[in-house]
Design a protein around this motif. Structure first.
Motif, PDB file in Angstrom:
ATOM      1  N   PHE A 163     -21.635  63.202 -36.003  1.00  0.00           N
ATOM      2  CA  PHE A 163     -21.803  62.793 -37.402  1.00  0.00           C
ATOM      3  C   PHE A 163     -22.636  61.519 -37.512  1.00  0.00           C
ATOM      4  O   PHE A 163     -23.561  61.436 -38.331  1.00  0.00           O
ATOM      5  N   LEU A 164     -22.313  60.519 -36.680  1.00  0.00           N
ATOM      6  CA  LEU A 164     -23.040  59.249 -36.726  1.00  0.00           C
ATOM      7  C   LEU A 164     -24.499  59.424 -36.325  1.00  0.00           C
ATOM      8  O   LEU A 164     -25.402  58.820 -36.926  1.00  0.00           O
ATOM      9  N   LEU A 165     -24.741  60.258 -35.307  1.00  0.00           N
ATOM     10  CA  LEU A 165     -26.119  60.497 -34.857  1.00  0.00           C
ATOM     11  C   LEU A 165     -26.905  61.317 -35.875  1.00  0.00           C
ATOM     12  O   LEU A 165     -28.071  61.034 -36.143  1.00  0.00           O
ATOM     13  N   LEU A 166     -26.238  62.321 -36.440  1.00  0.00           N
ATOM     14  CA  LEU A 166     -26.909  63.221 -37.388  1.00  0.00           C
ATOM     15  C   LEU A 166     -27.366  62.492 -38.645  1.00  0.00           C
ATOM     16  O   LEU A 166     -28.466  62.722 -39.153  1.00  0.00           O
ATOM     17  N   PHE A 167     -26.536  61.585 -39.126  1.00  0.00           N
ATOM     18  CA  PHE A 167     -26.861  60.862 -40.361  1.00  0.00           C
ATOM     19  C   PHE A 167     -27.380  59.444 -40.090  1.00  0.00           C
ATOM     20  O   PHE A 167     -27.510  58.644 -41.017  1.00  0.00           O
ATOM     21  N   ASN A 168     -27.643  59.164 -38.815  1.00  0.00           N
ATOM     22  CA  ASN A 168     -28.227  57.882 -38.406  1.00  0.00           C
ATOM     23  C   ASN A 168     -27.415  56.691 -38.937  1.00  0.00           C
ATOM     24  O   ASN A 168     -27.964  55.738 -39.495  1.00  0.00           O
ATOM     25  N   ILE A 169     -26.116  56.758 -38.741  1.00  0.00           N
ATOM     26  CA  ILE A 169     -25.218  55.697 -39.203  1.00  0.00           C
ATOM     27  C   ILE A 169     -24.938  54.749 -38.046  1.00  0.00           C
ATOM     28  O   ILE A 169     -24.578  55.175 -36.950  1.00  0.00           O
ATOM     29  N   ASN A 170     -25.097  53.473 -38.287  1.00  0.00           N
ATOM     30  CA  ASN A 170     -24.868  52.458 -37.269  1.00  0.00           C
ATOM     31  C   ASN A 170     -23.396  52.420 -36.879  1.00  0.00           C
ATOM     32  O   ASN A 170     -22.515  52.488 -37.731  1.00  0.00           O
ATOM     33  N   PHE A 171     -23.132  52.294 -35.581  1.00  0.00           N
ATOM     34  CA  PHE A 171     -21.748  52.270 -35.096  1.00  0.00           C
ATOM     35  C   PHE A 171     -20.965  51.099 -35.682  1.00  0.00           C
ATOM     36  O   PHE A 171     -19.775  51.217 -35.977  1.00  0.00           O
ATOM     37  N   ASP A 172     -21.616  49.960 -35.856  1.00  0.00           N
ATOM     38  CA  ASP A 172     -20.941  48.785 -36.403  1.00  0.00           C
ATOM     39  C   ASP A 172     -20.404  49.054 -37.805  1.00  0.00           C
ATOM     40  O   ASP A 172     -19.340  48.545 -38.181  1.00  0.00           O
ATOM     41  N   SER A 173     -21.136  49.849 -38.555  1.00  0.00           N
ATOM     42  CA  SER A 173     -20.676  50.191 -39.911  1.00  0.00           C
ATOM     43  C   SER A 173     -19.424  51.054 -39.844  1.00  0.00           C
ATOM     44  O   SER A 173     -18.465  50.847 -40.590  1.00  0.00           O
ATOM     45  N   TYR A 174     -19.445  52.023 -38.934  1.00  0.00           N
ATOM     46  CA  TYR A 174     -18.274  52.891 -38.757  1.00  0.00           C
ATOM     47  C   TYR A 174     -17.073  52.093 -38.254  1.00  0.00           C
ATOM     48  O   TYR A 174     -15.938  52.277 -38.699  1.00  0.00           O
ATOM     49  N   TYR A 175     -17.332  51.161 -37.341  1.00  0.00           N
ATOM     50  CA  TYR A 175     -16.244  50.447 -36.680  1.00  0.00           C
ATOM     51  C   TYR A 175     -15.535  49.453 -37.589  1.00  0.00           C
ATOM     52  O   TYR A 175     -14.464  48.972 -37.257  1.00  0.00           O
ATOM     53  N   LYS A 176     -16.092  49.171 -38.743  1.00  0.00           N
ATOM     54  CA  LYS A 176     -15.392  48.306 -39.692  1.00  0.00           C
ATOM     55  C   LYS A 176     -14.063  48.931 -40.095  1.00  0.00           C
ATOM     56  O   LYS A 176     -13.080  48.241 -40.342  1.00  0.00           O
ATOM     57  N   GLY A 177     -14.048  50.249 -40.167  1.00  0.00           N
ATOM     58  CA  GLY A 177     -12.801  50.961 -40.443  1.00  0.00           C
ATOM     59  C   GLY A 177     -12.103  51.366 -39.165  1.00  0.00           C
ATOM     60  O   GLY A 177     -10.881  51.337 -39.074  1.00  0.00           O
ATOM     61  N   GLY A 178     -12.912  51.731 -38.148  1.00  0.00           N
ATOM     62  CA  GLY A 178     -12.338  52.141 -36.864  1.00  0.00           C
ATOM     63  C   GLY A 178     -11.527  51.035 -36.209  1.00  0.00           C
ATOM     64  O   GLY A 178     -10.531  51.297 -35.537  1.00  0.00           O
ATOM     65  N   SER A 179     -11.939  49.789 -36.418  1.00  0.00           N
ATOM     66  CA  SER A 179     -11.228  48.658 -35.819  1.00  0.00           C
ATOM     67  C   SER A 179      -9.824  48.509 -36.392  1.00  0.00           C
ATOM     68  O   SER A 179      -8.913  48.017 -35.720  1.00  0.00           O
ATOM     69  N   ILE A 180      -9.645  48.932 -37.649  1.00  0.00           N
ATOM     70  CA  ILE A 180      -8.321  48.866 -38.272  1.00  0.00           C
ATOM     71  C   ILE A 180      -7.372  49.851 -37.585  1.00  0.00           C
ATOM     72  O   ILE A 180      -6.210  49.536 -37.305  1.00  0.00           O
ATOM     73  N   ILE A 181      -7.897  51.049 -37.303  1.00  0.00           N
ATOM     74  CA  ILE A 181      -7.101  52.037 -36.571  1.00  0.00           C
ATOM     75  C   ILE A 181      -6.806  51.522 -35.170  1.00  0.00           C
ATOM     76  O   ILE A 181      -5.693  51.657 -34.659  1.00  0.00           O
ATOM     77  N   ASN A 182      -7.811  50.912 -34.555  1.00  0.00           N
ATOM     78  CA  ASN A 182      -7.655  50.374 -33.203  1.00  0.00           C
ATOM     79  C   ASN A 182      -6.585  49.280 -33.150  1.00  0.00           C
ATOM     80  O   ASN A 182      -5.871  49.142 -32.148  1.00  0.00           O
ATOM     81  N   PHE A 183      -6.447  48.537 -34.245  1.00  0.00           N
ATOM     82  CA  PHE A 183      -5.457  47.466 -34.311  1.00  0.00           C
ATOM     83  C   PHE A 183      -4.038  48.004 -34.148  1.00  0.00           C
ATOM     84  O   PHE A 183      -3.173  47.361 -33.553  1.00  0.00           O
ATOM     85  N   PHE A 184      -3.807  49.205 -34.677  1.00  0.00           N
ATOM     86  CA  PHE A 184      -2.467  49.794 -34.619  1.00  0.00           C
ATOM     87  C   PHE A 184      -2.216  50.590 -33.335  1.00  0.00           C
ATOM     88  O   PHE A 184      -1.142  51.173 -33.172  1.00  0.00           O
ATOM     89  N   LEU A 185      -3.192  50.593 -32.439  1.00  0.00           N
ATOM     90  CA  LEU A 185      -3.071  51.364 -31.201  1.00  0.00           C
ATOM     91  C   LEU A 185      -1.902  50.888 -30.343  1.00  0.00           C
ATOM     92  O   LEU A 185      -1.083  51.688 -29.890  1.00  0.00           O
ATOM     93  N   ALA A 186      -1.849  49.580 -30.110  1.00  0.00           N
ATOM     94  CA  ALA A 186      -0.781  49.039 -29.253  1.00  0.00           C
ATOM     95  C   ALA A 186       0.612  49.206 -29.877  1.00  0.00           C
ATOM     96  O   ALA A 186       1.523  49.706 -29.213  1.00  0.00           O
TER      97      ALA A 186
END
Length: 230
Positions: A47-70
């Motif tokens: 999805f990110l490659l197809l629509f040329n979306i920067n990973f940093d933009s995606y990770y703004k939300g992904g980091s929130i999920i990552n916070f709850f990992l532990a």
């Protein structure tokens, strides 16, 4: 459109949708190779490659999920609590099994990296491949590894453990539920534990136990074995 992509909710929704699709595919096929996490990762990358979306933009939300990992790994204590008597009855074999499994995992990776002539930083990054992500990242940082490589190795190891773990146990006729759970949890952390829980409550509880103990052991074993073997 840019405002939408840069909103943390975008990353969260994409992650949840991808994992939900993965879960549906897994339930429909009931095939271990179609692990929901593997499918979700693949879909997000495409999805990110197809629509040329920067990973940093995606990770703004992904980091929130990552916070709850532990904190989310604490949930694994529930089935363990239900099997606390079984743990007490098999305490010594369980501790010895996790110790041997963790040590073998580190030593094997060390010599494989030597065999394939990988550089020091990359080799160190692969050492904590069999433990849960939060602990693995910290070990990698302390030893001078590359955390993103460590995360990738942990994910791949977990998925492989979930896919081939039960098959290996059947191949070597390992039928004891405690042994099956401990082996899967020690070798493939939380992702493998999700598969162990499907095998049975005892397997899931023992696998969840192995995650915590293997992580603690690796904190001490990785630097020690690295110093001895180097």
């Amino acid at each position: 459109m840019t405002e939408l992509i840069n909103n943390p909710i975008f990353g969260i929704m994409i992650s949840l949708m991808a994992f939900e699709i993965g879960s549906i595919v897994y339930k429909k096929t009931n095939c271990a190779i179609f692990n929901p996490l593997l499918i979700a990762i693949t879909l997000i990358i495409i999805f990110l490659l197809l629509f040329n979306i920067n990973f940093d933009s995606y990770y703004k939300g992904g980091s929130i999920i990552n916070f709850f990992l532990a904190p989310s790994t604490i949930v694994l204590a529930v089935p363990l609590y239900k099997k606390i008597k079984l743990l007490k009855a098999n305490a010594i074999p369980i501790i010895c099994g996790i110790l041997v499994g963790s040590s073998c995992g580190i030593i094997t990776i060390f010599y494989l990296c030597k065999l394939f002539k990988l550089d020091s930083a990359l080799s160190i990054s692969l050492l904590p491949k069999s433990i849960t992500t939060p602990i693995g990242i910290e070990i990698s940082k302390q030893l001078g590894g590359i955390p993103p490589v460590t995360v990738a190795a942990i994910i791949i190891t977990g998925i492989m453990g979930a896919v081939i773990g039960p098959f290996v146990c059947k191949l070597f006729r390992i039928k004891d539920k405690v042994a099956v759970g401990i082996s899967i949890g020690t070798a493939s952390h939380a992702v493998g534990t999700t598969k162990a829980m499907e095998l049975g409550e005892t397997e899931g509880a023992m696998s969840g136990l192995a995650i915590g103990i293997a992580g603690l052991m690796t904190v001490f074993l990785a630097p020690l074995l690295l110093k001895i073997l180097s």
